[in-house]
Design an enzyme around this catalytic site. Structure first.
Site, PDB file in Angstrom:
ATOM      1  CE  LYS A  89      47.735  40.937  29.830  1.00 48.10           C
ATOM      2  NZ  LYS A  89      46.913  39.726  29.732  1.00 48.10           N
ATOM      3  CD  GLN A  93      46.215  36.797  27.734  1.00 53.81           C
ATOM      4  OE1 GLN A  93      46.844  37.431  28.573  1.00 53.81           O
ATOM      5  NE2 GLN A  93      45.167  37.293  27.117  1.00 53.81           N
ATOM      6  CG  ASP A 133      43.791  38.136  35.150  1.00 59.65           C
ATOM      7  OD1 ASP A 133      43.787  39.267  34.630  1.00 59.65           O
ATOM      8  OD2 ASP A 133      44.290  37.129  34.611  1.00 59.65           O
TER       9      ASP A 133
HETATM   10  N1  GUN Z   1      42.110  37.476  28.038  1.00 55.79           N
HETATM   11  C1  GUN Z   1      41.490  38.634  27.683  1.00 55.79           C
HETATM   12  N2  GUN Z   1      41.535  39.526  28.695  1.00 55.79           N
HETATM   13  C2  GUN Z   1      42.195  38.912  29.703  1.00 55.79           C
HETATM   14  C3  GUN Z   1      42.577  39.341  31.004  1.00 55.79           C
HETATM   15  O1  GUN Z   1      42.295  40.459  31.461  1.00 55.79           O
HETATM   16  N3  GUN Z   1      43.258  38.430  31.739  1.00 55.79           N
HETATM   17  C4  GUN Z   1      43.561  37.197  31.279  1.00 55.79           C
HETATM   18  N4  GUN Z   1      44.215  36.378  32.082  1.00 55.79           N
HETATM   19  N5  GUN Z   1      43.235  36.764  30.079  1.00 55.79           N
HETATM   20  C5  GUN Z   1      42.557  37.640  29.295  1.00 55.79           C
END
Ligand code: GUN
Length: 298
Positions: A55, A99, A122
């Site tokens: 990211k 995350q 998100d």
């Molecule tokens: N863990 C797995 N996929 C995601 C996501 O799209 N966002 C976040 N914050 N955590 C994740």
């Protein structure tokens, strides 16, 4: 019947990221600052470390400022909430991503609830989930929105098509079903208690598999010509020629590709779309914070 077309998520995501980079440059011209994304990682989960690194790199390439916060696994919920509050107030931060999964003892729902819904790129906050469910504008979770972009690019109008979503998670299955319903598909949500899953899937013009079970969806479950979107990323046990273990989706790719009209590969299908949509949501948030219209065509 001919082999299914491969849906090139990687190529689609690269093109989207290039458009985002252009708009991020214009945003800097207009405001004197970059759009900003804060990414919070608690603990040392190896897969999460890989995602967070990816990211940060993607932000950098798109001209988006990335603020990484790596906290030890022993971090208390109170400490994490203090950080989220600080990021909520920080004018350089347009998007906040914590995350998941969080280490044991930290309440994921409480942490999500503390994020400013206007920075919840998100789309996990109940306000954004609620907006999606009543058809108001808000942030939509990145993976299902990315799937929807690939489906619309492939199929155009989805009106009246039968869609089956396998999996009912808050992150993928439920918002995916909502988006398909909004696009006038007839949607079935299947899950671990569904009776006779193969027959349910056989009715579908669109199959979205998001269960996290390697190669569970078999070729003879697929209606000829159907469009198959595989959200799964599963690592198989190591073998002599694949010492790290092969990556496979939730769909048995070779079998399904012999029957489907189009299918996403793993890797290179849905995966790259998730990060591209995260950048898109961050850019949209930045425009809202700056009082600017969001760019068209994202
Ligand atoms: N863990 C797995 N996929 C995601 C996501 O799209 N966002 C976040 N914050 N955590 C994740």
């Amino acid at each position: 019947m001919a082999e299914a077309a491969r849906i090139d998520g990687k190529g689609f995501a690269d093109a989207l990221r290039a458009r985002i980079a252009g708009h991020a440059g214009e945003f800097v011209q207009a405001t004197g600052r970059k759009p900003g994304l804060a990414v919070v990682l608690v603990g040392e989960d190896p897969a999460s470390q890989v995602y967070v690194g990816a990211k940060a790199r993607a932000c950098h390439e798109a001209g988006i400022a990335s603020f990484e916060h790596r906290l030890p696994a022993e971090t208390s919920e109170a400490e994490l909430l203090v950080l989220v509050e600080r990021l909520n107030r920080d004018p350089e931060v347009d998007g906040i991503l914590v995350q998941m999964p969080l280490p044991n003892g930290l309440d994921e729902q409480a942490v999500i609830a503390a994020i400013d819904p206007g920075k919840d790129v998100d789309g996990f906050h109940v306000i954004n989930a609620g907006r999606l469910s009543v058809g108001q504008e808000g942030f939509v979770p990145c993976t299902p929105l990315g799937c929807m972009m690939l489906l619309k690019d492939r199929l155009g109008d989805l009106s009246g098509l039968d869609a089956v979503v396998i999996g009912r998670s808050n992150i993928v299955g439920k918002p995916m079903a909502q988006l398909l319903t909004d696009a006038n598909a007839t949607v079935t949500i299947a899950h671990s208690r569904t009776k006779n899953l193969p027959d349910v899937v056989r009715r579908a013009d669109i199959v979205v598999a998001a269960v996290g079970r390697p190669e569970m969806v078999r070729g003879d479950w697929i209606k000829p010509g159907a469009t198959v979107i595989d959200v799964g990323i599963n690592r198989l046990p190591p073998t002599d020629d694949k010492p790290k273990g092969r990556l496979v989706g939730d769909v048995a790719f070779t079998e399904a590709a012999a029957v489907a009209g189009a299918i996403t590969p793993v890797p290179g299908g849905v995966g790259p779309m998730t990060i591209a949509v995260l950048l898109r949501n961050t850019l949209v948030a930045a425009h809202a914070h700056a009082g600017l219209e969001a760019p068209e065509g994202l």
